[in-house]
Design a protein around this motif. Structure first.
Motif, PDB file in Angstrom:
ATOM      1  N   VAL A 291       5.800   9.668   1.748  1.00 12.51           N
ATOM      2  CA  VAL A 291       6.677   8.549   2.095  1.00 12.51           C
ATOM      3  C   VAL A 291       5.785   7.362   2.427  1.00 12.51           C
ATOM      4  O   VAL A 291       4.759   7.517   3.098  1.00 12.51           O
ATOM      5  CB  VAL A 291       7.587   8.873   3.298  1.00 12.51           C
ATOM      6  N   GLU A 292       6.219   6.183   1.965  1.00  8.37           N
ATOM      7  CA  GLU A 292       5.404   4.988   2.111  1.00  8.37           C
ATOM      8  C   GLU A 292       5.915   4.073   3.211  1.00  8.37           C
ATOM      9  O   GLU A 292       7.112   3.886   3.369  1.00  8.37           O
ATOM     10  CB  GLU A 292       5.385   4.223   0.780  1.00  8.37           C
ATOM     11  N   PHE A 293       4.973   3.518   3.955  1.00  6.11           N
ATOM     12  CA  PHE A 293       5.230   2.460   4.929  1.00  6.11           C
ATOM     13  C   PHE A 293       4.110   1.439   4.764  1.00  6.11           C
ATOM     14  O   PHE A 293       3.075   1.750   4.181  1.00  6.11           O
ATOM     15  CB  PHE A 293       5.226   3.022   6.357  1.00  6.11           C
ATOM     16  N   TYR A 311      -1.558   8.329  -6.021  1.00  2.00           N
ATOM     17  CA  TYR A 311      -1.356   7.122  -6.837  1.00  2.00           C
ATOM     18  C   TYR A 311       0.050   6.561  -6.643  1.00  2.00           C
ATOM     19  O   TYR A 311       0.241   5.347  -6.538  1.00  2.00           O
ATOM     20  CB  TYR A 311      -1.629   7.424  -8.318  1.00  2.00           C
ATOM     21  N   HIS A 312       1.043   7.440  -6.600  1.00  6.73           N
ATOM     22  CA  HIS A 312       2.433   6.992  -6.437  1.00  6.73           C
ATOM     23  C   HIS A 312       2.600   6.239  -5.115  1.00  6.73           C
ATOM     24  O   HIS A 312       3.116   5.118  -5.079  1.00  6.73           O
ATOM     25  CB  HIS A 312       3.363   8.212  -6.489  1.00  6.73           C
ATOM     26  N   GLU A 313       2.163   6.863  -4.039  1.00  5.43           N
ATOM     27  CA  GLU A 313       2.400   6.260  -2.722  1.00  5.43           C
ATOM     28  C   GLU A 313       1.560   4.994  -2.540  1.00  5.43           C
ATOM     29  O   GLU A 313       2.009   4.033  -1.906  1.00  5.43           O
ATOM     30  CB  GLU A 313       2.116   7.274  -1.614  1.00  5.43           C
ATOM     31  N   THR A 314       0.353   4.986  -3.083  1.00  5.18           N
ATOM     32  CA  THR A 314      -0.456   3.773  -2.962  1.00  5.18           C
ATOM     33  C   THR A 314       0.178   2.631  -3.754  1.00  5.18           C
ATOM     34  O   THR A 314       0.170   1.472  -3.301  1.00  5.18           O
ATOM     35  CB  THR A 314      -1.902   4.039  -3.418  1.00  5.18           C
ATOM     36  N   ALA A 315       0.770   2.945  -4.905  1.00 10.80           N
ATOM     37  CA  ALA A 315       1.468   1.905  -5.675  1.00 10.80           C
ATOM     38  C   ALA A 315       2.608   1.290  -4.866  1.00 10.80           C
ATOM     39  O   ALA A 315       2.921   0.098  -5.003  1.00 10.80           O
ATOM     40  CB  ALA A 315       1.996   2.479  -6.988  1.00 10.80           C
ATOM     41  N   HIS A 316       3.221   2.090  -3.993  1.00 10.12           N
ATOM     42  CA  HIS A 316       4.294   1.555  -3.144  1.00 10.12           C
ATOM     43  C   HIS A 316       3.790   0.486  -2.173  1.00 10.12           C
ATOM     44  O   HIS A 316       4.589  -0.293  -1.648  1.00 10.12           O
ATOM     45  CB  HIS A 316       4.939   2.675  -2.334  1.00 10.12           C
ATOM     46  N   MET A 317       2.487   0.452  -1.897  1.00 11.38           N
ATOM     47  CA  MET A 317       1.990  -0.630  -1.032  1.00 11.38           C
ATOM     48  C   MET A 317       2.295  -1.971  -1.683  1.00 11.38           C
ATOM     49  O   MET A 317       2.520  -2.965  -0.989  1.00 11.38           O
ATOM     50  CB  MET A 317       0.483  -0.474  -0.780  1.00 11.38           C
ATOM     51  N   ASP A 334      11.020  -0.342  -7.190  1.00  8.31           N
ATOM     52  CA  ASP A 334       9.949   0.298  -6.415  1.00  8.31           C
ATOM     53  C   ASP A 334       9.692   1.737  -6.856  1.00  8.31           C
ATOM     54  O   ASP A 334       8.528   2.127  -7.032  1.00  8.31           O
ATOM     55  CB  ASP A 334      10.223   0.217  -4.905  1.00  8.31           C
ATOM     56  N   GLU A 335      10.732   2.526  -7.077  1.00  3.43           N
ATOM     57  CA  GLU A 335      10.470   3.925  -7.443  1.00  3.43           C
ATOM     58  C   GLU A 335      10.081   4.063  -8.915  1.00  3.43           C
ATOM     59  O   GLU A 335       9.193   4.839  -9.258  1.00  3.43           O
ATOM     60  CB  GLU A 335      11.670   4.807  -7.111  1.00  3.43           C
ATOM     61  N   GLY A 336      10.750   3.297  -9.790  1.00  2.00           N
ATOM     62  CA  GLY A 336      10.318   3.298 -11.187  1.00  2.00           C
ATOM     63  C   GLY A 336       8.911   2.741 -11.310  1.00  2.00           C
ATOM     64  O   GLY A 336       8.081   3.244 -12.077  1.00  2.00           O
ATOM     65  N   GLY A 337       8.632   1.699 -10.524  1.00  2.00           N
ATOM     66  CA  GLY A 337       7.301   1.105 -10.551  1.00  2.00           C
ATOM     67  C   GLY A 337       6.239   2.071 -10.050  1.00  2.00           C
ATOM     68  O   GLY A 337       5.169   2.215 -10.651  1.00  2.00           O
ATOM     69  N   ALA A 338       6.525   2.756  -8.941  1.00  2.00           N
ATOM     70  CA  ALA A 338       5.536   3.698  -8.397  1.00  2.00           C
ATOM     71  C   ALA A 338       5.298   4.847  -9.374  1.00  2.00           C
ATOM     72  O   ALA A 338       4.169   5.328  -9.533  1.00  2.00           O
ATOM     73  CB  ALA A 338       5.999   4.223  -7.039  1.00  2.00           C
ATOM     74  N   GLU A 339       6.377   5.285 -10.046  1.00  4.84           N
ATOM     75  CA  GLU A 339       6.219   6.370 -11.036  1.00  4.84           C
ATOM     76  C   GLU A 339       5.400   5.888 -12.239  1.00  4.84           C
ATOM     77  O   GLU A 339       4.574   6.629 -12.787  1.00  4.84           O
ATOM     78  CB  GLU A 339       7.603   6.844 -11.481  1.00  4.84           C
ATOM     79  N   ILE A 383      16.243   7.330 -11.926  1.00  5.15           N
ATOM     80  CA  ILE A 383      15.632   6.141 -11.323  1.00  5.15           C
ATOM     81  C   ILE A 383      14.114   6.172 -11.483  1.00  5.15           C
ATOM     82  O   ILE A 383      13.506   5.229 -11.991  1.00  5.15           O
ATOM     83  CB  ILE A 383      16.023   6.030  -9.834  1.00  5.15           C
ATOM     84  N   TYR A 384      13.484   7.239 -11.059  1.00 14.69           N
ATOM     85  CA  TYR A 384      12.015   7.287 -11.058  1.00 14.69           C
ATOM     86  C   TYR A 384      11.471   7.341 -12.496  1.00 14.69           C
ATOM     87  O   TYR A 384      10.668   6.508 -12.901  1.00 14.69           O
ATOM     88  CB  TYR A 384      11.515   8.514 -10.298  1.00 14.69           C
ATOM     89  N   GLU A 385      11.891   8.358 -13.235  1.00 12.86           N
ATOM     90  CA  GLU A 385      11.256   8.579 -14.545  1.00 12.86           C
ATOM     91  C   GLU A 385      11.801   7.624 -15.598  1.00 12.86           C
ATOM     92  O   GLU A 385      11.049   7.099 -16.413  1.00 12.86           O
ATOM     93  CB  GLU A 385      11.434  10.043 -14.965  1.00 12.86           C
TER      94      GLU A 385
HETATM   95 ZN   LIG Z   1       8.283   6.706  -4.299  1.00 13.18          ZN
END
Ligand SMILES: [Zn+2]
Length: 457
Positions: A291-293, A311-317, A334-339, A383-385
């Motif tokens: 989970v990202e904050f 990589y996924h969670e760091t992309a959420h930064m 955000d979720e499509g982008g992180a994926e 959403i993600y994929e």
């Molecule tokens: Zn995510």
């Protein structure tokens, strides 16, 4: 992949945004003072007070403010008192207690302060994803205090609502001296208290939230990315019980290296990581993933594949954190982008998610209200994929250099703000010599797609 991307030329997003693309969270200059006078990591009991300075409304002044209170969704939250401009008030709780409503009298001028005294009785949370929860020896405090948001319900699928970047956070925590805190922001003081405890004072700016995890057993390992960002990893021996000491050390080193590599690539491709530190913390054995904050990532280090999680969670930064979006409404950003980055950063942007048999069950623009939580795979794929495949389609249709120039334009215009689908789709189109609107129509129901100016228009 080519390393040279054009310098971004920040061009203002065409206004006005269409009606469904308005950001409902009020644009308010705010400063949060949060004080935890006691926290027991063994029982989850927390006593806290909060003062929010409302300095100025930049846009329209609202008649009321909505405060999202995520721990209330789990039954962990008790409000003891609330104040508005020095007067005790009793805010109405709506959405099952998840939202506190603070009416603003018409004659109340800025600046003024809103205060809350509250207790958290943090317990275990069934799904494992809980931002605020006890998990093993960890006390997670994410989305843990009332925060200015909009009127929405709790979602089991998408992340809690987006919030605006505040002017700053000042967070004081009185805790046992052996408790280690992974946190947003920077520690500015650690002071011994007369009763043997310690007060840790932290501050953060340029962030839209402030989160922590606390545990007595955290070991802290540190690395530095090539572009100068300190990576701190907070790990627990209890999560390394099945590893030899050498394998545990190697895994910790890998986590730091993946995070550093992600920070380097994202800073180069999208825009600089604007903080000095990124922290990754073991959030306990029940955490199903991460989970990202802002500046803080919860992880389960026994997740596989672990590199992809990092990589996924760091992309959420970048997508959610630096560049905010309406997470409950536009999860594809955000979720499509992180994926997309999870698969792209480690593979040179060659790995796409396979389309599940039967295809995607929901449109990519589906909001949390349209996504049933069960089965999880259905909304995750949709959403993600599907989101990752859409980003790939845009990249491949536009070409490498125009795509990253557009992403840097989005960063230049929307870092520390809130980006909407209108902003994303119009910016990509402005940098594209190919008409992207037919592609947009394949994924989205937005009625305004035809209103986007095509290439050369
Ligand atoms: Zn995510």
């Amino acid at each position: 992949a080519p390393t040279n991307t054009p310098e971004p030329t920040a061009t203002p997003t065409p206004d006005p945004r269409p009606p469904d693309q308005q950001v409902q969270v009020p644009d308010v200059a705010s400063y949060y003072h949060l004080e935890i006078s006691s926290v027991n990591v063994d029982t989850g009991e927390v006593r806290a007070s909060e003062v929010v300075e409302i300095r100025e409304f930049r846009g329209e002044r609202p008649d009321l403010l909505y405060f999202q209170v995520l721990p209330a969704a789990y039954g962990f939250f008790t409000l003891d008192a609330a104040w508005l401009a020095g007067v005790e008030v009793a805010p109405e709780a709506i959405n099952g207690g998840y939202t506190l409503v603070m009416p603003l009298p018409a004659d109340l001028a800025t600046p003024f302060e809103i205060g809350f005294d509250f207790r958290l009785s943090v317990g275990y949370e069934g799904s494992g994803w809980g931002g605020t929860a006890r998990d093993g020896e960890v006390l997670r405090l994410g989305y843990w205090f009332p925060v200015i948001s909009d009127d929405h319900g709790f979602s089991e699928t998408m992340d809690p609502s987006y919030t605006r970047v505040a002017d700053g956070f000042d967070v004081r925590v009185n805790h046992d001296p052996d408790v280690v805190i992974a946190h947003t922001g920077t520690v500015v003081a650690r002071e011994p208290l007369d009763d043997g405890r310690v007060r840790t004072v932290m501050q953060a700016s340029g962030v839209r939230d402030f989160a922590m995890t606390l545990a007595r057993g955290y070991q802290v390992d540190t690395g530095v990315s090539a572009n100068g960002v300190t990576i701190e990893l907070y790990s627990l021996a209890s999560s390394e019980a099945r590893l030899s000491d050498a394998d545990a050390a190697a895994r910790r080193g890998s986590i730091i290296a993946w995070a550093a590599n992600a920070v380097e690539q994202l800073s180069s491709l999208v825009g600089p990581y604007p903080y000095d530190t990124l922290r990754l913390a073991d959030a306990g054995p029940s955490m199903p993933g991460g989970v990202e904050f802002p500046q803080l990532i919860y992880i389960n280090p026994n997740y596989a594949p672990l590199d992809r999680l990092i990589y996924h969670e760091t992309a959420h930064m970048w997508f959610y954190g630096i560049i905010g979006n309406r997470t409950l409404l536009d999860g594809w950003i955000d979720e499509g982008g992180a994926e997309f980055f999870e698969r792209g950063l480690p593979t040179g942007f060659t790995e796409r998610p396979a389309v599940p048999s039967g295809g995607y069950l929901y449109w990519l623009d589906s909001s949390y209200l349209e996504l049933p939580p069960v089965p999880r795979s259905a909304w995750y794929y949709a959403i993600y994929e599907q989101g990752a495949n859409f980003y790939y389609d845009v990249l491949e249709t536009m070409g490498w250099d125009p795509f990253w120039a557009a992403m840097q334009d989005i960063y230049a215009n929307h870092a520390f703000g809130i980006v909407t689908p209108w902003d994303m789709l119009t910016t990509w189109q402005r940098y594209s010599s190919v008409d992207l609107r037919p592609l947009y129509q394949e994924y989205f129901r937005y009625v305004w797609i035809d209103a986007i100016s095509g290439p050369g228009e």
